[in-house]
Scaffold this motif. Structure first.
Motif, short mmCIF file in Angstrom:
data_model
loop_
_atom_site.label_atom_id
_atom_site.label_comp_id
_atom_site.label_asym_id
_atom_site.label_seq_id
_atom_site.Cartn_x
_atom_site.Cartn_y
_atom_site.Cartn_z
N ALA A 82 0.84 -1.21 0.00
CA ALA A 82 0.00 0.00 0.00
C ALA A 82 0.87 1.25 0.00
O ALA A 82 1.95 1.26 0.59
N GLY A 83 0.36 2.29 -0.65
CA GLY A 83 1.08 3.57 -0.70
C GLY A 83 0.80 4.43 0.52
O GLY A 83 -0.08 4.14 1.34
N ASP A 84 1.57 5.52 0.63
CA ASP A 84 1.46 6.42 1.78
C ASP A 84 0.07 7.05 1.90
O ASP A 84 -0.44 7.25 3.01
N ASP A 85 -0.56 7.39 0.74
CA ASP A 85 -1.91 7.96 0.76
C ASP A 85 -2.89 7.01 1.45
O ASP A 85 -3.69 7.43 2.29
N MET A 86 -2.82 5.74 1.06
CA MET A 86 -3.75 4.75 1.62
C MET A 86 -3.49 4.56 3.11
O MET A 86 -4.43 4.45 3.90
N ILE A 87 -2.23 4.52 3.49
CA ILE A 87 -1.88 4.33 4.90
C ILE A 87 -2.46 5.48 5.73
O ILE A 87 -3.06 5.26 6.79
N TYR A 88 -2.30 6.71 5.24
CA TYR A 88 -2.85 7.87 5.95
C TYR A 88 -4.37 7.76 6.04
O TYR A 88 -4.96 7.95 7.12
N SER A 89 -5.01 7.42 4.92
CA SER A 89 -6.48 7.33 4.90
C SER A 89 -6.98 6.28 5.89
O SER A 89 -7.95 6.51 6.61
N VAL A 90 -6.33 5.12 5.90
CA VAL A 90 -6.72 4.05 6.83
C VAL A 90 -6.61 4.55 8.27
O VAL A 90 -7.54 4.38 9.08
N CYS A 91 -5.51 5.18 8.61
CA CYS A 91 -5.29 5.61 9.99
C CYS A 91 -6.21 6.76 10.40
O CYS A 91 -6.53 6.91 11.58
N SER A 92 -6.69 7.54 9.42
CA SER A 92 -7.54 8.69 9.74
C SER A 92 -8.89 8.29 10.32
O SER A 92 -9.55 9.09 10.97
N HIS A 93 -9.31 7.03 10.11
CA HIS A 93 -10.63 6.63 10.61
C HIS A 93 -10.68 6.58 12.13
O HIS A 93 -11.75 6.59 12.72
N TYR A 95 -9.05 8.84 14.10
CA TYR A 95 -8.53 10.13 14.56
C TYR A 95 -9.12 10.50 15.93
O TYR A 95 -10.32 10.38 16.16
N GLY A 96 -8.23 10.92 16.82
CA GLY A 96 -8.67 11.35 18.14
C GLY A 96 -8.85 10.20 19.12
O GLY A 96 -9.01 10.41 20.31
N LEU A 97 -8.83 8.97 18.61
CA LEU A 97 -8.97 7.79 19.47
C LEU A 97 -7.60 7.13 19.66
O LEU A 97 -7.13 6.97 20.77
N CYS A 98 -6.97 6.79 18.54
CA CYS A 98 -5.64 6.16 18.61
C CYS A 98 -4.79 6.56 17.41
O CYS A 98 -3.83 5.88 17.08
N SER A 99 -5.17 7.65 16.75
CA SER A 99 -4.43 8.12 15.58
C SER A 99 -4.42 9.65 15.55
O SER A 99 -5.39 10.30 15.94
N ASP A 100 -3.31 10.21 15.06
CA ASP A 100 -3.19 11.66 14.90
C ASP A 100 -3.50 12.09 13.47
O ASP A 100 -3.42 13.28 13.16
N ALA A 101 -3.81 11.13 12.59
CA ALA A 101 -4.09 11.44 11.18
C ALA A 101 -5.53 11.96 11.08
O ALA A 101 -6.49 11.20 11.22
N GLU A 102 -5.66 13.25 10.84
CA GLU A 102 -6.99 13.86 10.79
C GLU A 102 -7.66 13.60 9.44
O GLU A 102 -7.02 13.71 8.39
N PRO A 103 -8.96 13.25 9.44
CA PRO A 103 -9.67 13.06 8.17
C PRO A 103 -9.78 14.40 7.42
O PRO A 103 -10.34 15.35 7.95
N VAL A 104 -9.21 14.46 6.22
CA VAL A 104 -9.19 15.70 5.45
C VAL A 104 -10.00 15.54 4.15
O VAL A 104 -10.91 16.31 3.88
N HIS A 105 -9.67 14.52 3.38
CA HIS A 105 -10.37 14.23 2.12
C HIS A 105 -11.81 13.79 2.44
O HIS A 105 -12.07 13.24 3.51
N GLN A 106 -12.72 14.03 1.53
CA GLN A 106 -14.12 13.62 1.72
C GLN A 106 -14.22 12.13 2.05
O GLN A 106 -15.00 11.72 2.89
N MET A 107 -13.41 11.32 1.38
CA MET A 107 -13.41 9.88 1.64
C MET A 107 -13.03 9.57 3.08
O MET A 107 -13.64 8.70 3.73
N GLU A 108 -12.03 10.26 3.60
CA GLU A 108 -11.59 10.02 4.97
C GLU A 108 -12.66 10.45 5.98
O GLU A 108 -12.90 9.76 6.98
N LYS A 109 -13.34 11.55 5.70
CA LYS A 109 -14.42 12.00 6.58
C LYS A 109 -15.57 11.00 6.60
O LYS A 109 -16.16 10.73 7.65
N ILE A 110 -15.86 10.44 5.43
CA ILE A 110 -16.95 9.44 5.35
C ILE A 110 -16.55 8.17 6.09
O ILE A 110 -17.34 7.63 6.88
#
Length: 195
Positions: A82-93, A95-110
């Motif tokens: 997997a690429g870095d984009d996908m890794i960030y997106s996966v971890c963003s789900h 956010y605030g619980l056990c990840s610092d990756a904030e959902p930014v893209h519409q897909m990550e927010k969903i």
């Protein structure tokens, strides 16, 4: 445009390398289907494969390493191609619980909004005579949402925050996610039966 370095069979094999429990596989397949539906719904049809794979792999580390959720995932995903984009997106789900990756893209927010919600809807569907989302209405889901003892592991706060991040009402999020789950229920059930 976001595209995946993996194909769907590689992503599924990667998931199953670290997940054996039917409950976890079912959840991952459901979130995959929901994310594919949302890609179409939100005007990102050309990214549907990517959205789906992020949904499929979002809990890759949860079964074996629940205390390291989203901290172990990057290593597993990178090793799987997997690429870095996908890794960030996966971890963003998470956010605030056990990840610092904030959902930014519409897909990550969903993904952030629907991860817990699909669990709640799935639990509510099992209580219905049909055992299905096909005949579920928003009004009955709202009753389950308000009952804090029902599916207590599904965080209502995360679902509310998810709706807010999207700028949607809870009713909108509920209606869309029920429709998304209807779109993939038969396929998910068939895949689970053949697993």
């Amino acid at each position: 445009m976001r595209t995946s370095a993996l194909d769907r069979s590689q992503a599924l094999a990667l998931l199953k390398t670290y997940n054996e429990e039917p409950f976890h596989i079912l959840h991952s397949l459901t979130v995959e289907g929901v994310m594919r539906w949302y890609a179409q719904d939100q005007g990102f049809a050309d990214e549907a494969e990517y959205w789906g794979q992020v949904g499929l792999l979002h809990d890759i580390d949860f079964e074996r390493w629940p205390d390291e959720h989203c901290r172990k995932a990057p290593e597993l995903l990178k090793a799987g191609g997997a690429g870095d984009d996908m890794i960030y997106s996966v971890c963003s789900h998470a956010y605030g619980l056990c990840s610092d990756a904030e959902p930014v893209h519409q897909m990550e927010k969903i993904l952030f909004a629907v991860d817990e919600l699909t669990g709640l809807i799935g639990a509510a569907a099992l209580m219905r005579p049909s055992k299905s989302v096909m005949d579920m209405e928003v009004s009955s889901l709202k009753k389950k949402f308000k009952d804090k003892k029902f599916a207590a592991g599904c965080s209502r706060d995360v679902i509310r925050e998810g709706a807010e991040r999207l700028g949607w009402t809870l009713d909108e999020l509920f209606q869309r996610t029920i429709e998304a789950m209807r779109s993939c229920e038969a396929g998910v059930n068939a895949e689970m039966a053949g697993a």
